[in-house]
Design a protein around this motif. Structure first.
Motif, PDB file in Angstrom:
ATOM      1  N   TYR A  68       0.822  -1.207   0.000  1.00  0.00           N
ATOM      2  CA  TYR A  68       0.000   0.000   0.000  1.00  0.00           C
ATOM      3  C   TYR A  68       0.858   1.260   0.000  1.00  0.00           C
ATOM      4  N   TRP A 102      -5.796  -1.497   1.973  1.00  0.00           N
ATOM      5  CA  TRP A 102      -5.295  -2.095   0.729  1.00  0.00           C
ATOM      6  C   TRP A 102      -6.383  -2.923   0.046  1.00  0.00           C
ATOM      7  N   LYS A 103      -7.107  -3.714   0.822  1.00  0.00           N
ATOM      8  CA  LYS A 103      -8.101  -4.640   0.271  1.00  0.00           C
ATOM      9  C   LYS A 103      -9.354  -3.942  -0.256  1.00  0.00           C
ATOM     10  N   GLN A 104      -9.527  -2.664   0.037  1.00  0.00           N
ATOM     11  CA  GLN A 104     -10.712  -1.947  -0.440  1.00  0.00           C
ATOM     12  C   GLN A 104     -10.714  -1.765  -1.951  1.00  0.00           C
ATOM     13  N   ASN A 105      -9.533  -1.725  -2.576  1.00  0.00           N
ATOM     14  CA  ASN A 105      -9.461  -1.563  -4.022  1.00  0.00           C
ATOM     15  C   ASN A 105      -8.167  -2.195  -4.536  1.00  0.00           C
ATOM     16  N   SER A 107      -7.192  -4.214  -7.071  1.00  0.00           N
ATOM     17  CA  SER A 107      -6.753  -4.130  -8.474  1.00  0.00           C
ATOM     18  C   SER A 107      -6.155  -2.776  -8.805  1.00  0.00           C
ATOM     19  N   GLN A 108      -6.828  -1.705  -8.405  1.00  0.00           N
ATOM     20  CA  GLN A 108      -6.310  -0.361  -8.662  1.00  0.00           C
ATOM     21  C   GLN A 108      -5.022  -0.132  -7.877  1.00  0.00           C
ATOM     22  N   ASN A 109      -4.976  -0.589  -6.636  1.00  0.00           N
ATOM     23  CA  ASN A 109      -3.767  -0.412  -5.830  1.00  0.00           C
ATOM     24  C   ASN A 109      -2.577  -1.110  -6.462  1.00  0.00           C
ATOM     25  N   GLU A 112      -1.385   0.944  -9.502  1.00  0.00           N
ATOM     26  CA  GLU A 112      -0.679   2.170  -9.098  1.00  0.00           C
ATOM     27  C   GLU A 112       0.680   1.845  -8.478  1.00  0.00           C
TER      28      GLU A 112
END
Length: 123
Positions: A68, A102-105, A107-109, A112
């Motif tokens: 993250y 971290w687990k909230q999004n 794929s996007q994380n 990035e």
């Protein structure tokens, strides 16, 4: 290249156990090997041998730094008990609290964070 705690990759935990049994387990000091400038410990000789045959299959992403933090282009330590496997790759985070963020999004994380790796090592 890999984050180490006192010279130990994954803070001395066995990277293979995340994949093999789905939980982190501490490695034993007498079952270890050196790879990419860090000492990797293992819970069993079988796990050490599996790692040695294909270390990239088991080593955490982003050099074992917090996945993250990498989203922001930062280097941060990790807690080997705060982790997730996504598409066959191990991601470690700084803490259980950061792991939840971290687990909230995921794929996007990942996208990035990949944009900052490995260049962040050279800043």
């Amino acid at each position: 290249m890999f984050y180490t705690a006192n010279g130990l990759a994954v803070s001395g935990y066995d990277a293979v156990t995340y994949f093999k049994i789905g939980t982190p387990m501490p490695g034993k000091p007498d079952i270890s090997l050196m790879w990419k400038g860090a000492v990797w410990r293992f819970a069993s000789e079988e796990n050490r041998d599996r790692f040695e045959r294909n270390p990239r299959a088991f080593a955490p992403q982003f050099g074992g730094y917090c996945a993250y933090a990498m989203v922001q282009g930062l280097l941060s330590s990790t807690d080997p008990r705060a982790w997730q496997i996504v598409d066959g790759k191990l991601y470690l985070t700084h803490s259980a609290t950061i792991e939840r963020v971290w687990k909230q999004n995921v794929s996007q994380n990942i996208r990035e964070a990949e944009g900052h790796w490995p260049q962040v090592l050279y800043h």
